[in-house]
Every structure is written in structure tokens, then in C-alpha cells.
Design a protein around this motif. Structure first.
Motif, PDB file in Angstrom:
ATOM      1  N   GLY A   2       4.172  -2.194  -4.495  1.00 16.33           N
ATOM      2  CA  GLY A   2       3.035  -2.544  -3.662  1.00 16.33           C
ATOM      3  C   GLY A   2       3.177  -1.963  -2.269  1.00 16.33           C
ATOM      4  O   GLY A   2       4.187  -1.347  -1.926  1.00 16.33           O
ATOM      5  N   ARG A   3       2.175  -2.203  -1.473  1.00 11.46           N
ATOM      6  CA  ARG A   3       2.163  -1.708  -0.100  1.00 11.46           C
ATOM      7  C   ARG A   3       2.998  -2.616   0.803  1.00 11.46           C
ATOM      8  O   ARG A   3       3.246  -3.772   0.478  1.00 11.46           O
ATOM      9  CB  ARG A   3       0.730  -1.682   0.425  1.00 11.46           C
ATOM     10  N   ILE A   4       3.370  -2.082   1.942  1.00 15.55           N
ATOM     11  CA  ILE A   4       3.937  -2.878   3.023  1.00 15.55           C
ATOM     12  C   ILE A   4       2.867  -2.917   4.101  1.00 15.55           C
ATOM     13  O   ILE A   4       2.277  -1.885   4.438  1.00 15.55           O
ATOM     14  CB  ILE A   4       5.238  -2.258   3.570  1.00 15.55           C
ATOM     15  N   LEU A   5       2.585  -4.103   4.613  1.00 17.81           N
ATOM     16  CA  LEU A   5       1.535  -4.266   5.617  1.00 17.81           C
ATOM     17  C   LEU A   5       2.171  -4.731   6.918  1.00 17.81           C
ATOM     18  O   LEU A   5       2.937  -5.697   6.927  1.00 17.81           O
ATOM     19  CB  LEU A   5       0.509  -5.292   5.116  1.00 17.81           C
ATOM     20  N   ALA A   6       1.885  -4.022   8.004  1.00 16.01           N
ATOM     21  CA  ALA A   6       2.436  -4.351   9.321  1.00 16.01           C
ATOM     22  C   ALA A   6       1.365  -4.962  10.204  1.00 16.01           C
ATOM     23  O   ALA A   6       0.195  -4.566  10.148  1.00 16.01           O
ATOM     24  CB  ALA A   6       3.017  -3.113   9.993  1.00 16.01           C
ATOM     25  N   ILE A  16      -3.438  -3.606  12.432  1.00 14.89           N
ATOM     26  CA  ILE A  16      -2.870  -3.657  11.081  1.00 14.89           C
ATOM     27  C   ILE A  16      -2.656  -2.234  10.573  1.00 14.89           C
ATOM     28  O   ILE A  16      -3.518  -1.368  10.734  1.00 14.89           O
ATOM     29  CB  ILE A  16      -3.805  -4.429  10.123  1.00 14.89           C
ATOM     30  N   ALA A  17      -1.492  -2.033   9.957  1.00 12.13           N
ATOM     31  CA  ALA A  17      -1.160  -0.751   9.331  1.00 12.13           C
ATOM     32  C   ALA A  17      -0.586  -1.034   7.954  1.00 12.13           C
ATOM     33  O   ALA A  17      -0.078  -2.126   7.696  1.00 12.13           O
ATOM     34  CB  ALA A  17      -0.139   0.010  10.183  1.00 12.13           C
ATOM     35  N   VAL A  18      -0.704  -0.058   7.057  1.00 11.15           N
ATOM     36  CA  VAL A  18      -0.178  -0.218   5.696  1.00 11.15           C
ATOM     37  C   VAL A  18       0.494   1.072   5.245  1.00 11.15           C
ATOM     38  O   VAL A  18       0.235   2.140   5.778  1.00 11.15           O
ATOM     39  CB  VAL A  18      -1.278  -0.578   4.660  1.00 11.15           C
ATOM     40  N   THR A  19       1.343   0.909   4.227  1.00  7.57           N
ATOM     41  CA  THR A  19       1.918   2.081   3.582  1.00  7.57           C
ATOM     42  C   THR A  19       1.074   2.439   2.370  1.00  7.57           C
ATOM     43  O   THR A  19       0.225   1.664   1.933  1.00  7.57           O
ATOM     44  CB  THR A  19       3.357   1.812   3.084  1.00  7.57           C
ATOM     45  N   ASP A  20       1.370   3.586   1.814  1.00  6.26           N
ATOM     46  CA  ASP A  20       0.851   3.945   0.502  1.00  6.26           C
ATOM     47  C   ASP A  20       1.622   3.117  -0.525  1.00  6.26           C
ATOM     48  O   ASP A  20       2.561   2.399  -0.182  1.00  6.26           O
ATOM     49  CB  ASP A  20       1.026   5.451   0.262  1.00  6.26           C
ATOM     50  N   LEU A  29      -4.657   0.889   9.512  1.00  5.47           N
ATOM     51  CA  LEU A  29      -5.712   0.383   8.641  1.00  5.47           C
ATOM     52  C   LEU A  29      -6.915  -0.044   9.453  1.00  5.47           C
ATOM     53  O   LEU A  29      -8.018   0.460   9.260  1.00  5.47           O
ATOM     54  CB  LEU A  29      -5.193  -0.786   7.794  1.00  5.47           C
ATOM     55  N   THR A  30      -6.708  -0.981  10.389  1.00  4.60           N
ATOM     56  CA  THR A  30      -7.819  -1.508  11.165  1.00  4.60           C
ATOM     57  C   THR A  30      -7.292  -2.388  12.277  1.00  4.60           C
ATOM     58  O   THR A  30      -6.093  -2.620  12.401  1.00  4.60           O
ATOM     59  CB  THR A  30      -8.795  -2.317  10.258  1.00  4.60           C
TER      60      THR A  30
END
Length: 136
Positions: A2-6, A16-20, A29-30
């Protein structure tokens, strides 16, 4: 995988940022209003598989907690109750806002675009996530 969400938590706005899915690349991300953050995250984890939350840990230069840590702790308690199956890790976020602003300058954004605090928050979250990926 799954993704990692920061999360770059702020009293008003949160970046908010995410990985692939392979957890290789960090992308912004937003930015969401902090009052809507939990509902945003609940919705996001319904749509995407998330393995881990990374939450920025603001510290003073002497390594003590910043004054915003009390708000983050309240949020973390709520997050753990609402989404208990996704672990949370904290990452030192000192200087991320300055790094984000410098990134905006280096990428050629005009002065008016650099005043967009939401963009600074999103880039800060991306820097936090990239730091985690680099050190994991």
C-alpha cells in the motif's frame, strides 16, 4: 503493498503527500482544512490501500516540543481511534517549510505563486515523506 501517506499538520491547513504503491516516489497530494482532515483520511483509506501514516513532528532548535505539538497529539488520538489498523510514525519536520519555500524558488515559481501557503504545506508534507523514504 500500500501507499505511505505523510501529514504536515497545521492548525488551519494540513499538507498531505503520498507514495506510489511500490513506496518509491513521494508526491504531493493536496492540502485540506484541518477541520476536515479526519474525514478526508477516512475517505482516502476507503479508496486506496495505505500501509503507514507519517506525521511531522515539529521541534524547537533545542529538540524540545513545539507549541503546536498539543494539537497534533489531539489529532493523533482521534486518528488512532478512527483508523486503528494503520500504524503511525513521527518524523522530525524542522526546516521543512523553509525547504519547501526554497524548492518553490528553485523551481521558478513567481512571487505570487510562492505566497500560496497551501502549496507550501503540500510541499512540506512531500519533504517529510521523502525524508522518511530516504532513511527507512
Amino acid at each position: 503493498m500500500g501507499r505511505i501517506l505523510a501529514i504536515d499538520f497545521g492548525e488551519k491547513r494540513t499538507g498531505i503527500a503520498v507514495t506510489d504503491e511500490l513506496q518509491i516516489i513521494a508526491s504531493g497530494l493536496t492540502t485540506v482544512d484541518t477541520k476536515d482532515l479526519l474525514s478526508f483520511l477516512l475517505d482516502y483509506v476507503q479508496k486506496e490501500k495505505v500501509d503507514l501514516f507519517i506525521v511531522g513532528e515539529p521541534k524547537q532548535m533545542n529538540n524540545s516540543e513545539s507549541e503546536s505539538e498539543q494539537y497534533i497529539q489531539h489529532f493523533l488520538t482521534s486518528l488512532e481511534k478512527k483508523i486503528p489498523n494503520i500504524p503511525i510514525k513521527r518524523i522530525d519536520e524542522r526546516f521543512t517549510s523553509k525547504m519547501a519555500f526554497q524548492t518553490m524558488i528553485d523551481s521558478g515559481l513567481k512571487k505570487k505563486q510562492r505566497r500560496n501557503k497551501a502549496l507550501v504545506d503540500e510541499i512540506s508534507a512531500t519533504i517529510i515523506l521523502q525524508s522518511y523514504l530516504y532513511h527507512k
